[in-house]
Write an enzyme that holds these catalytic residues in place. Structure first.
Site, mmCIF file in Angstrom:
data_model
loop_
_atom_site.group_PDB
_atom_site.id
_atom_site.type_symbol
_atom_site.label_atom_id
_atom_site.label_comp_id
_atom_site.label_asym_id
_atom_site.label_seq_id
_atom_site.Cartn_x
_atom_site.Cartn_y
_atom_site.Cartn_z
ATOM 1 N N CYS A 2 -34.084 99.158 -55.127
ATOM 2 C CA CYS A 2 -33.885 100.569 -54.790
ATOM 3 C C CYS A 2 -35.204 101.291 -54.518
ATOM 4 O O CYS A 2 -36.229 100.965 -55.119
ATOM 5 C CB CYS A 2 -33.208 101.296 -55.929
ATOM 6 S SG CYS A 2 -31.759 100.516 -56.580
ATOM 7 N N ARG A 28 -37.700 97.203 -49.087
ATOM 8 C CA ARG A 28 -37.429 96.802 -50.475
ATOM 9 C C ARG A 28 -36.026 96.217 -50.632
ATOM 10 O O ARG A 28 -35.745 95.566 -51.628
ATOM 11 C CB ARG A 28 -37.561 98.030 -51.396
ATOM 12 C CG ARG A 28 -38.965 98.574 -51.485
ATOM 13 C CD ARG A 28 -38.993 99.894 -52.192
ATOM 14 N NE ARG A 28 -38.711 99.778 -53.604
ATOM 15 C CZ ARG A 28 -39.627 99.603 -54.555
ATOM 16 N NH1 ARG A 28 -40.894 99.519 -54.234
ATOM 17 N NH2 ARG A 28 -39.297 99.519 -55.818
ATOM 18 N N TRP A 75 -29.880 99.488 -54.055
ATOM 19 C CA TRP A 75 -29.542 98.055 -54.042
ATOM 20 C C TRP A 75 -28.589 97.858 -55.209
ATOM 21 O O TRP A 75 -28.973 97.997 -56.361
ATOM 22 C CB TRP A 75 -30.818 97.234 -54.217
ATOM 23 C CG TRP A 75 -30.643 95.769 -54.015
ATOM 24 C CD1 TRP A 75 -30.628 95.090 -52.840
ATOM 25 C CD2 TRP A 75 -30.475 94.780 -55.044
ATOM 26 N NE1 TRP A 75 -30.465 93.755 -53.061
ATOM 27 C CE2 TRP A 75 -30.357 93.531 -54.402
ATOM 28 C CE3 TRP A 75 -30.407 94.818 -56.431
ATOM 29 C CZ2 TRP A 75 -30.184 92.337 -55.105
ATOM 30 C CZ3 TRP A 75 -30.225 93.624 -57.129
ATOM 31 C CH2 TRP A 75 -30.120 92.411 -56.467
ATOM 32 N N ASN A 99 -33.749 104.339 -60.228
ATOM 33 C CA ASN A 99 -33.970 102.894 -60.041
ATOM 34 C C ASN A 99 -33.926 102.263 -61.422
ATOM 35 O O ASN A 99 -34.454 102.829 -62.367
ATOM 36 C CB ASN A 99 -35.357 102.601 -59.467
ATOM 37 C CG ASN A 99 -35.450 102.959 -58.005
ATOM 38 O OD1 ASN A 99 -34.484 103.405 -57.413
ATOM 39 N ND2 ASN A 99 -36.631 102.771 -57.447
ATOM 40 N N GLY A 100 -33.367 101.061 -61.495
ATOM 41 C CA GLY A 100 -33.352 100.354 -62.772
ATOM 42 C C GLY A 100 -31.946 100.208 -63.310
ATOM 43 O O GLY A 100 -30.967 100.408 -62.581
ATOM 44 N N GLU A 477 -40.874 75.793 -51.324
ATOM 45 C CA GLU A 477 -41.126 77.056 -50.625
ATOM 46 C C GLU A 477 -40.492 77.023 -49.227
ATOM 47 O O GLU A 477 -39.895 78.003 -48.783
ATOM 48 C CB GLU A 477 -42.648 77.307 -50.549
ATOM 49 C CG GLU A 477 -43.095 78.465 -49.682
ATOM 50 C CD GLU A 477 -42.529 79.817 -50.097
ATOM 51 O OE1 GLU A 477 -41.870 79.919 -51.141
ATOM 52 O OE2 GLU A 477 -42.711 80.784 -49.329
ATOM 53 N N LYS A 481 -37.683 79.666 -47.808
ATOM 54 C CA LYS A 481 -37.884 80.486 -46.599
ATOM 55 C C LYS A 481 -36.704 80.329 -45.667
ATOM 56 O O LYS A 481 -36.162 81.296 -45.157
ATOM 57 C CB LYS A 481 -39.159 80.062 -45.839
ATOM 58 C CG LYS A 481 -40.473 80.519 -46.370
ATOM 59 C CD LYS A 481 -40.780 81.984 -46.197
ATOM 60 C CE LYS A 481 -40.338 82.790 -47.372
ATOM 61 N NZ LYS A 481 -41.106 82.759 -48.585
ATOM 62 N N GLU A 484 -33.327 81.857 -47.181
ATOM 63 C CA GLU A 484 -33.229 83.312 -47.377
ATOM 64 C C GLU A 484 -33.153 84.084 -46.064
ATOM 65 O O GLU A 484 -32.488 85.103 -45.999
ATOM 66 C CB GLU A 484 -34.349 83.846 -48.275
ATOM 67 C CG GLU A 484 -35.731 83.800 -47.705
ATOM 68 C CD GLU A 484 -36.790 84.300 -48.695
ATOM 69 O OE1 GLU A 484 -36.504 85.191 -49.501
ATOM 70 O OE2 GLU A 484 -37.920 83.791 -48.625
ATOM 71 N N HIS A 500 -30.743 59.216 -55.640
ATOM 72 C CA HIS A 500 -30.057 59.305 -56.936
ATOM 73 C C HIS A 500 -28.890 60.276 -56.894
ATOM 74 O O HIS A 500 -28.488 60.824 -57.916
ATOM 75 C CB HIS A 500 -31.057 59.687 -58.034
ATOM 76 C CG HIS A 500 -32.096 58.630 -58.233
ATOM 77 N ND1 HIS A 500 -31.837 57.451 -58.879
ATOM 78 C CD2 HIS A 500 -33.375 58.551 -57.799
ATOM 79 C CE1 HIS A 500 -32.916 56.696 -58.862
ATOM 80 N NE2 HIS A 500 -33.871 57.334 -58.204
ATOM 81 N N LYS A 599 -37.110 93.391 -51.970
ATOM 82 C CA LYS A 599 -38.511 92.965 -51.937
ATOM 83 C C LYS A 599 -39.119 92.965 -53.330
ATOM 84 O O LYS A 599 -39.858 92.075 -53.698
ATOM 85 C CB LYS A 599 -39.294 93.909 -51.014
ATOM 86 C CG LYS A 599 -40.781 93.594 -50.894
ATOM 87 C CD LYS A 599 -41.014 92.358 -50.083
ATOM 88 C CE LYS A 599 -42.472 91.992 -49.924
ATOM 89 N NZ LYS A 599 -42.648 90.586 -49.529
HETATM 90 C C1 F6R Z 1 -39.264 84.916 -51.260
HETATM 91 C C2 F6R Z 1 -39.785 86.049 -52.016
HETATM 92 C C3 F6R Z 1 -39.418 86.138 -53.443
HETATM 93 C C4 F6R Z 1 -40.600 86.665 -54.281
HETATM 94 C C5 F6R Z 1 -40.155 86.895 -55.729
HETATM 95 C C6 F6R Z 1 -41.299 87.384 -56.596
HETATM 96 O O1 F6R Z 1 -39.682 84.958 -49.942
HETATM 97 O O2 F6R Z 1 -40.461 86.893 -51.497
HETATM 98 O O3 F6R Z 1 -38.958 84.916 -53.945
HETATM 99 O O4 F6R Z 1 -41.632 85.740 -54.213
HETATM 100 O O5 F6R Z 1 -39.120 87.826 -55.768
HETATM 101 O O6 F6R Z 1 -41.779 88.611 -56.168
HETATM 102 P P1 F6R Z 1 -43.214 89.127 -56.588
HETATM 103 O O7 F6R Z 1 -44.205 88.188 -55.978
HETATM 104 O O8 F6R Z 1 -43.331 90.507 -56.053
HETATM 105 O O9 F6R Z 1 -43.275 89.055 -58.080
#
Ligand code: F6R
Length: 604
Positions: A2, A28, A75, A99-100, A477, A481, A484, A500, A599
């Site tokens: 949010c 975000r 959110w 927020n929260g 990773e 990517k 998501e 396995h 985000k």
């Molecule tokens: C994936 C991504 C998330 C963040 C995770 C941690 O592309 O961006 O998996 O890496 O939410 O976020 P931060 O780094 O802000 O703690």
């Protein structure tokens, strides 16, 4: 997650400022939006499910012109994303954005219902709103009401609050969710992120726990919960407005991928001088740690997995890497010389902060690797090393991840030196190699094979990645990517593990992306490639230039420059990012704001 923006100023441009701010905070992640402002001493609220654009259209119809207001992108946590659950919420004299999560919402709801309050939404924020109203009715004093509510609410919160009988002030308070106050001669702001008001002022104040802010046209007054004035330092943001534009790229993600060579240069050059002396001056005790824990979430945690491989290989220090949402519940074993490294782009991730708090309770030293200046993690950790990736807008991280890996690699390199596994000359050679990274990265970014590789993936339902050692950590990773942003199901496996169980999922033309950068084990990975190729898989291999991968083991080969293992991950991840990007683009996905994602994840 949010986003909050609030404005009070001399000009009647609140609607414009708030909409602009919400648009900046869109990155975000959110699913509804709303705004409340004073018009002729009445608070008017406009909300919508969906995008800020829709909210803007609704506002234009109402032609709202005002000089004080609060706004929000939500959110969904409690209750589905719809107009009723969207913020601002209004009960009695109080209108607020939140927020929260208020963890004791149910208890409060029952108490409030017994006193005659009714609720329209499924949101815990409406209950918080009612509770503040209840306290205001009881104490007839805004500060007192906010303090009582602060002391009653459990969980995390950041609030911007309007009272119906006060069209001069917006109030703010926070616990565990970020809130920044912006200040200039004519305008005052409250926001979840500095970016939301950067266009108007770079001067800001960080609101801390146990503080209540009253924001008016004349400025900001902050008191603690004992009603004493708190003197705060006004800080100046380093970021620029241009960081917030796409600069001609189709998406922020693509722009941020292209910015990586520069981000790496900015990050490492701050530390490279005098054999990492500057880095170690900030962190003098590094040699004493006999055990390292790493905790983080998502991609930051995968950067931690790379660090584990590098530190254990190069400096022989045992490293445990644990997702932050598990860390505090697994009752970690701290030895006398344990260091906890926390990695985060935003520096506000709730689980990562909770891992830090646990370590502090046990007096374990903490090192934060953070991108956002002055974020909670940066403020609270014992040591901080900043990545200098610049503002990252795309929800899917690229340049922040890359700079995290670079900084962790420098630490691994230096640990190797101080523990006697390499001498000063070898360390110098490695650091010289680091300086070459931006050029190699730039070449990789501009290869033209990514679209072609994406044609093998974009219509598939499942994709697998595999690799060994460092390549396995990178596969994690790469898989994140791709899933998501393209919504294709994708899983990463240690190459020897597929047989396995998972090999039963391989059928004709199932795409498997294989990472191969370690000459000591590439032949083992080649055997695994043969196993899946024999079952019809389509193999895309990303291999370093030195490896003679047998042509009958793959369908497509992409070549990556060979470097020391310390630098290899920073290069290999680039094709993974661009393959994910091109695949998502071919599928027409909303790349910068994938569905359901946020985000900055400020709740558990
Ligand atoms: C994936 C991504 C998330 C963040 C995770 C941690 O592309 O961006 O998996 O890496 O939410 O976020 P931060 O780094 O802000 O703690």
């Amino acid at each position: 997650m949010c986003g909050i923006v609030a404005y009070v100023g001399y000009e009647s441009i609140a609607d414009r400022i708030l909409i602009e701010g919400l648009k900046i905070l869109e990155y975000r992640g959110y699913d509804s939006a709303g705004i409340a402002s004073f018009i002729d001493q009445n608070i008017i609220t406009v909300k919508t499910k969906g995008k800020v654009q829709q909210l803007e259209e609704k506002l234009q119809i109402q032609k709202i012109q005002t000089s004080i207001g609060i706004a929000h992108t939500r959110w969904a946590t409690h209750g589905e994303p719809n107009e009723v659950n969207a913020h601002p919420h209004h009960v009695g004299e109080v209108t607020l954005v939140h927020n929260g999560i208020i963890e004791n919402y149910y208890e409060l709801k029952e108490e409030l219902m017994s006193k005659g309050y009714n609720f329209q939404s499924q949101s815990d924020s409406e209950i918080a709103c009612a509770y503040i109203d209840y306290c205001y009715q009881r104490y007839h004093d805004k500060e007192e009401a906010l303090i009582k509510a602060y002391q009653t609410f459990k969980g995390s919160f950041a609030f911007a609050i309007l009272f119906a009988d006060d069209d001069q002030n917006v109030y703010a308070m926070r616990k565990d969710s970020p809130l920044i106050l912006g200040t200039s001669a004519t305008k005052t702001f409250i926001a979840s992120d500095i970016q939301a008001f950067l266009h108007y002022t770079k001067q800001y104040i960080v609101l801390e726990h146990n503080e209540i802010a009253r924001c008016s046209r004349e400025g900001i007054v902050i008191k603690n919960l004992q009603k004493e004035f708190v003197k705060k330092e006004i800080q100046t943001a380093q970021m620029e407005n241009k960081d917030l534009t796409k600069n001609g790229y189709a998406h922020y993600m693509l722009k941020e991928i292209h910015e990586q060579p520069y981000a790496i240069k900015e990050t490492i050059q701050a530390y490279l001088s005098n054999h990492l002396k500057d880095l170690m001056d900030q962190f003098p005790d590094l040699k004493k740690f006999k055990q390292i824990h790493i905790s983080a979430c998502g991609s930051a945690m995968y950067a931690g997995m790379i660090a584990k491989v590098l530190i254990e290989k190069k400096a022989r220090i045992p490293v445990q890497c644990v997702v932050a949402s598990e860390y505090r519940y697994m009752d970690p074993i701290f030895q006398e010389d344990t260091l906890l490294i926390l990695i985060s782009q935003s520096g506000e991730t709730a689980d990562t902060l909770a891992a830090l708090h646990l370590a502090k309770q046990h007096h374990v030293p903490t090192l934060a690797i953070v991108n956002v200046e002055n974020s909670a993690l940066a403020r609270e950790a014992d040591y901080v090393l900043y990545t200098h990736a610049g503002v990252e807008i795309s929800v899917a991280t690229t340049k922040a991840y890359c700079t995290q890996v670079a900084l962790l690699s420098l630490i691994a390199c230096h640990l190797s030196y101080i523990h006697g596994y390499i001498d000063a000359e070898e360390e110098k050679q490695l650091l010289d190699e680091f300086k070459q990274l931006p050029i190699l990265m730039d070449k990789l970014i501009h290869q033209d094979t990514y679209k072609e590789i994406a044609t093998h993936l974009y219509q598939k339902e499942h994709v697998f990645l595999m690799g060994r050692g460092l390549d396995y950590a990178l596969s994690m990773e790469g898989a994140l990517k791709l899933k998501e942003i393209s919504y294709i199901h994708c899983e990463a496996y240690a190459a020897g593990e597929l047989k396995h169980g998972t090999i039963s999922l391989i059928e004709k033309d199932t795409p498997i992306i294989v990472l191969c950068s370690d000459d000591s084990i590439y032949e083992k990975t080649m055997s695994n490639m043969k196993e899946v190729k024999a079952r019809g898989a389509k193999i895309i291999v990303l291999a370093t230039e030195d490896l003679p991968i047998a042509p009958d083991t793959y369908d497509v080969r992409l070549t990556i420059p060979k470097t020391d293992i310390l630098l290899q991950g920073i290069l290999t991840v680039i094709p993974l990012q661009l393959i994910a990007y091109e695949t998502a683009n071919m599928r027409g996905c909303e790349i910068d704001q994938p569905r359901n994602l946020a985000k900055s994840v400020t709740v558990e």
